[in-house]
Motif scaffolding. Structure first.
Motif, short mmCIF file in Angstrom:
data_model
loop_
_atom_site.label_atom_id
_atom_site.label_comp_id
_atom_site.label_asym_id
_atom_site.label_seq_id
_atom_site.Cartn_x
_atom_site.Cartn_y
_atom_site.Cartn_z
N GLU A 165 2.98 4.73 -12.93
CA GLU A 165 2.49 6.09 -13.20
C GLU A 165 2.68 7.05 -11.64
O GLU A 165 1.78 6.87 -11.15
CB GLU A 165 1.13 6.20 -13.64
N PRO A 166 3.43 7.85 -11.61
CA PRO A 166 3.70 8.63 -10.51
C PRO A 166 2.63 9.60 -9.94
O PRO A 166 2.31 9.85 -9.06
CB PRO A 166 4.86 9.30 -10.61
N ASN A 167 1.72 9.74 -11.11
CA ASN A 167 0.19 10.38 -10.43
C ASN A 167 -0.72 9.57 -9.98
O ASN A 167 -1.58 10.06 -9.42
CB ASN A 167 -0.28 10.96 -11.84
N TRP A 205 0.35 6.18 -8.18
CA TRP A 205 1.16 5.32 -7.42
C TRP A 205 2.32 5.79 -7.20
O TRP A 205 2.80 6.46 -7.94
CB TRP A 205 1.09 3.83 -7.86
N THR A 206 2.75 5.68 -5.92
CA THR A 206 4.13 5.99 -5.29
C THR A 206 5.00 4.97 -4.70
O THR A 206 4.24 4.11 -3.83
CB THR A 206 4.36 7.24 -4.68
N TRP A 207 6.25 4.39 -5.08
CA TRP A 207 6.99 3.45 -4.52
C TRP A 207 7.70 4.18 -3.27
O TRP A 207 8.44 5.21 -3.21
CB TRP A 207 7.96 2.97 -5.27
N THR A 208 7.43 3.55 -2.13
CA THR A 208 7.85 4.03 -0.95
C THR A 208 8.61 3.04 0.04
O THR A 208 8.63 1.89 -0.27
CB THR A 208 6.81 5.13 -0.10
N THR A 209 8.96 3.39 1.27
CA THR A 209 9.56 2.47 2.31
C THR A 209 8.64 2.36 3.72
O THR A 209 7.84 3.50 3.88
CB THR A 209 10.94 2.83 2.68
N ARG A 210 8.54 1.34 4.37
CA ARG A 210 7.71 1.34 5.49
C ARG A 210 8.69 0.43 6.45
O ARG A 210 9.10 -0.37 6.07
CB ARG A 210 6.49 0.50 5.22
N SER A 211 9.00 1.03 7.63
CA SER A 211 9.89 0.39 8.67
C SER A 211 9.37 -1.08 8.92
O SER A 211 10.01 -1.84 9.39
CB SER A 211 10.11 1.17 9.67
N SER A 212 7.88 -1.14 9.00
CA SER A 212 7.20 -2.21 9.38
C SER A 212 7.25 -3.48 8.28
O SER A 212 6.96 -4.59 8.67
CB SER A 212 5.83 -2.10 9.73
N SER A 213 7.66 -3.06 6.92
CA SER A 213 7.89 -4.02 5.77
C SER A 213 9.09 -4.74 5.93
O SER A 213 10.06 -4.13 6.56
CB SER A 213 7.39 -3.26 4.53
N ARG A 214 8.81 -6.13 5.52
CA ARG A 214 10.15 -6.94 5.39
C ARG A 214 10.70 -6.50 4.02
O ARG A 214 11.87 -7.34 3.80
CB ARG A 214 9.35 -8.36 5.45
N PHE A 215 10.03 -6.03 3.08
CA PHE A 215 10.84 -5.66 1.86
C PHE A 215 11.27 -4.11 1.76
O PHE A 215 10.74 -3.34 2.66
CB PHE A 215 9.50 -5.88 0.75
N SER A 216 11.96 -4.00 1.07
CA SER A 216 12.93 -2.76 0.85
C SER A 216 11.78 -1.56 0.07
O SER A 216 11.94 -0.49 0.37
CB SER A 216 13.93 -2.74 0.02
N VAL A 269 7.41 -0.78 -0.85
CA VAL A 269 5.97 -1.03 -0.88
C VAL A 269 5.49 0.14 -1.84
O VAL A 269 6.02 1.12 -2.34
CB VAL A 269 5.24 -0.80 0.66
N ILE A 270 4.17 -0.22 -2.07
CA ILE A 270 3.41 0.63 -3.03
C ILE A 270 2.23 1.48 -2.27
O ILE A 270 1.60 0.76 -1.89
CB ILE A 270 3.20 0.15 -4.21
N GLU A 271 2.20 2.84 -2.54
CA GLU A 271 1.07 3.65 -2.20
C GLU A 271 0.27 4.09 -2.94
O GLU A 271 0.73 4.84 -4.07
CB GLU A 271 1.34 4.56 -1.06
N LEU A 272 -0.99 4.01 -2.85
CA LEU A 272 -1.85 4.51 -4.28
C LEU A 272 -2.21 6.25 -3.69
O LEU A 272 -2.63 6.51 -2.43
CB LEU A 272 -3.15 3.97 -4.05
N LYS A 273 -1.83 6.91 -4.79
CA LYS A 273 -2.14 8.29 -4.62
C LYS A 273 -3.60 8.69 -4.86
O LYS A 273 -4.18 9.36 -4.09
CB LYS A 273 -1.16 9.05 -5.15
N SER A 274 -4.00 8.22 -5.90
CA SER A 274 -5.32 8.64 -6.45
C SER A 274 -5.57 7.89 -7.95
O SER A 274 -4.72 8.07 -8.65
CB SER A 274 -5.41 10.15 -6.80
N ILE A 275 -6.77 7.10 -7.73
CA ILE A 275 -7.01 6.25 -9.01
C ILE A 275 -8.52 5.88 -8.84
O ILE A 275 -9.05 5.92 -7.94
CB ILE A 275 -5.96 5.01 -9.18
N SER A 276 -8.94 5.73 -9.93
CA SER A 276 -10.46 5.33 -10.00
C SER A 276 -10.63 3.64 -10.07
O SER A 276 -11.49 3.13 -9.79
CB SER A 276 -11.32 6.05 -11.21
N ASN A 277 -9.81 2.95 -10.79
CA ASN A 277 -9.95 1.58 -11.02
C ASN A 277 -8.62 0.90 -10.69
O ASN A 277 -7.48 1.01 -11.06
CB ASN A 277 -10.13 1.29 -12.63
N ILE A 278 -8.69 -0.04 -9.69
CA ILE A 278 -7.55 -0.60 -9.06
C ILE A 278 -7.56 -2.16 -9.68
O ILE A 278 -8.57 -2.83 -9.70
CB ILE A 278 -7.76 -1.02 -7.65
#
Length: 279
Positions: free
Chosen positions: A114-116, A118-129, A131-140
């Motif tokens: 759900e793009p509202n 989470w968003t899939w993105t990249t990080r130069s420090s990551s070993r994977f192509s 990572v996922i970043e939380l935008k806004s949510i109440s329950n993880i």
């Protein structure tokens, strides 16, 4: 010891060294140049490799070239992307025991599509192509799974959620998350916060949020309230728990949940979950 080994045939020396460890073999090579050939032999290093290393090589994301079993051992110690690049396999340099990292793509993360939220993105420090970043949510809700047949037997493993916290993070300290590791009917739970507590946050907490946080902490199981620890690779990790691998093949579930506080939160970046030997 090296002097006595020098008196034996090379194949006998290789057999003896193969009964030690990779660290012992390296020390022996440094101690005696005359024993180097025996200590470097494929017979020795095949023993230090995991029995299923051929299967691991078949799962590699790209071809691994090596000229000896010793070279292969140290390439696997440096970590290898497997399963289409969503997992990492490596060997502990000292013990030779197996380690895995499950990327965010290999985890079950509630509403990750759900793009509202989470968003899939990249990080130069990551070993994977990705990572996922939380935008806004109440329950993880985050869950990872691994089968003990992929791990080293008779070994205690720790499981660690690998994260970063963005400058725009909010709500990650409002209430502790429930963490657990379960295998069959056995489950061990604890609590953890998703954000390190610096001095400024401590002051704000004492002034504004202490009463609210105490009230919300009653909603979760009792626990240590673990905090993220810094890693050498620039990420942070939270220990979710540990488990012991016996001879029997079993599935292990690793969970983090914050489902009762209903506090909006964002700015959490997840690389994955690492499973590594504790001893």
């Amino acid at each position: 010891m090296a002097t006595r080994l020098n008196m034996l045939p090379e194949d006998c020396v290789s057999t003896i060294v193969s009964l030690t460890s990779a660290a012992d073999a390296c020390r022996l090579m440094l101690a005696s140049s005359s024993l180097q050939s025996a200590a470097e032999s494929d017979m020795v290093w095949s023993r230090f490799l995991s029995f299923d290393h051929s299967a691991i090589l078949s799962r590699a994301h790209s071809q691994i070239n090596f000229s000896s079993k010793k070279e292969l051992y140290f390439k696997l110690c440096d970590s290898v992307l497997i399963d289409g690049g969503i997992r990492i396999f490596s060997l502990n340099k000292i013990s030779g025991k197996k380690c895995f990292v499950l990327s965010a793509r290999a985890l079950s993360i509630s509403l990750s599509d759900e793009p509202n939220h989470w968003t899939w993105t990249t990080r130069s420090s990551s070993r994977f192509s990705e990572v996922i970043e939380l935008k806004s949510i109440s329950n993880i809700e985050i869950e990872g799974r691994i089968n003990t047949q992929d791990l080293s037997p008779n070994t205690t493993y720790g499981t660690y959620l690998i994260i970063q916290v963005s400058d725009r993070a909010f709500g990650l300290d409002s209430v502790a998350s429930e963490i657990s590791v379960s295998m069959n009917e056995c489950s061990v739970s604890n609590t953890a916060y998703l954000c390190p507590l610096d001095e400024r946050k401590k002051q704000l907490e004492s002034l504004l949020f202490l009463n609210r946080r105490r009230m919300m902490e009653k909603l979760v199981v009792e626990g240590e309230g673990r905090r993220p620890n810094k890693r050498e690779d620039g990420w942070m990790e939270i220990e979710l728990g540990e488990f012991f691998v016996g001879e029997k093949s079993e599935e292990v579930k690793m969970n983090l949940m914050e489902v009762k506080g209903h506090q909006l939160k964002g700015g959490l970046i997840i690389e994955g979950i690492e499973v590594r030997p504790k001893c």
